[in-house]
Design a protein around this motif. Structure first.
Motif, PDB file in Angstrom:
ATOM      1  N   GLY A  41       0.836  -1.206   0.000  1.00 44.08           N
ATOM      2  CA  GLY A  41       0.000   0.000   0.000  1.00 44.08           C
ATOM      3  C   GLY A  41       0.866   1.249   0.000  1.00 44.08           C
ATOM      4  O   GLY A  41       2.072   1.206  -0.300  1.00 44.08           O
ATOM      5  N   GLU A  42       0.238   2.348   0.365  1.00 46.91           N
ATOM      6  CA  GLU A  42       0.901   3.646   0.270  1.00 46.91           C
ATOM      7  C   GLU A  42       1.664   3.991   1.570  1.00 46.91           C
ATOM      8  O   GLU A  42       2.876   4.199   1.563  1.00 46.91           O
ATOM      9  N   GLY A  43       0.935   4.003   2.659  1.00 47.51           N
ATOM     10  CA  GLY A  43       1.557   4.330   3.935  1.00 47.51           C
ATOM     11  C   GLY A  43       0.528   4.167   5.030  1.00 47.51           C
ATOM     12  O   GLY A  43      -0.677   4.186   4.762  1.00 47.51           O
ATOM     13  N   GLY A  45      -2.098   4.735   7.956  1.00 45.07           N
ATOM     14  CA  GLY A  45      -3.025   5.782   8.367  1.00 45.07           C
ATOM     15  C   GLY A  45      -3.032   5.890   9.891  1.00 45.07           C
ATOM     16  O   GLY A  45      -2.153   5.343  10.576  1.00 45.07           O
ATOM     17  N   ASN A  82       3.882  -1.262   3.174  1.00 47.20           N
ATOM     18  CA  ASN A  82       3.603  -0.008   2.484  1.00 47.20           C
ATOM     19  C   ASN A  82       4.878   0.569   1.889  1.00 47.20           C
ATOM     20  O   ASN A  82       5.982   0.213   2.303  1.00 47.20           O
ATOM     21  N   HIS A 156      -6.579   1.433  -4.853  1.00 47.70           N
ATOM     22  CA  HIS A 156      -6.425   1.415  -3.407  1.00 47.70           C
ATOM     23  C   HIS A 156      -7.793   1.137  -2.784  1.00 47.70           C
ATOM     24  O   HIS A 156      -8.802   1.667  -3.262  1.00 47.70           O
TER      25      HIS A 156
HETATM   26  N1  URA Z   1      -3.624   2.694   3.603  1.00 45.91           N
HETATM   27  C1  URA Z   1      -2.448   2.241   3.161  1.00 45.91           C
HETATM   28  O1  URA Z   1      -2.026   2.498   2.031  1.00 45.91           O
HETATM   29  N2  URA Z   1      -1.746   1.467   3.977  1.00 45.91           N
HETATM   30  C2  URA Z   1      -2.161   1.136   5.186  1.00 45.91           C
HETATM   31  O2  URA Z   1      -1.435   0.424   5.863  1.00 45.91           O
HETATM   32  C3  URA Z   1      -3.386   1.632   5.611  1.00 45.91           C
HETATM   33  C4  URA Z   1      -4.112   2.404   4.823  1.00 45.91           C
END
Ligand code: URA
Length: 198
Positions: A41-43, A45, A82, A156
């Motif tokens: 994923g991105e990062g 939350g 992430n 996403h």
């Molecule tokens: N969205 C993301 O991209 N990664 C996460 O860990 C949680 C939400």
């Protein structure tokens, strides 16, 4: 680095970018350290920053359900991580220099886990790994050969929560591609890459 636990422990005090100043904790990754399927994923939350585990909030719950239903694997049989391991202020997109500073952790994870299939969720993860500025709408819907593995870009789950059934249906299709790639066996060039018993 010999194992993922040692890498995670090193990452837990990472000072490589300013996200270190605002995070609660580093969210390194979670799941099977020998998984064939890596979810990126991105990062983290707010929920992930609090709990230290990736994809545990609402979008994570959707991701978990879709991966179970379309790939047939529980989260404990995949590895989830992430692009950036620390929450960005206000959940803004990670900046390119933050993703670059964090890249060695993901590189280490890729080396140690050695997945056969990588699913990227959303623009940030997909563009970063494929090294393109093209958007997820163009990149999804097919598999991409990438560093000897099969990379499957999809939306996403947060976009699916906003976008509704059509986005969820597209994610289901893409995750079906990941299942087929996993069933197909090792991509060329990877045979014999692994220790016995894989
Ligand atoms: N969205 C993301 O991209 N990664 C996460 O860990 C949680 C939400």
């Amino acid at each position: 680095m010999a194992d993922l636990g040692a890498l995670a422990s090193e990452a837990s005090t990472c000072p490589r970018c300013d996200l270190a100043l605002t995070r609660t904790q580093v969210v390194f990754g979670d799941g099977d350290p020998r998984a064939d399927l890596l979810l990126v994923g991105e990062g983290p939350g707010a929920d992930e920053d609090r709990l230290g585990v990736p994809f545990v909030g609402r979008s994570g719950q959707l991701l978990t359900r879709l991966v179970e239903e379309e790939v047939g694997l529980g989260r404990d049989r995949c590895y989830t991580t992430n692009i950036v391991k620390c929450r960005t202020p206000g959940n803004r997109d990670p900046k390119p220099h933050e993703a670059a500073a964090c890249a060695p952790w993901l590189e280490g994870q890729l080396d140690l886990i050695a997945p056969r299939v990588v699913v990227t969720f959303g623009n940030v993860a997909t563009r970063r790994l494929l090294g393109t500025k093209e958007g997820i709408t163009t990149l999804r819907g097919r598999t991409h050969p990438w560093r000897g593995v099969t990379l499957v870009p999809t939306f996403h789950p947060a976009a699916a929560l906003r976008g509704g059934p059509a986005t969820v249906a597209a994610m289901r299709e893409d995750l079906g591609r990941a299942r087929v790639a996993l069933e197909r066996g090792r991509p060329e060039g990877r045979a014999g890459d692994r220790e016995q018993g894989r």
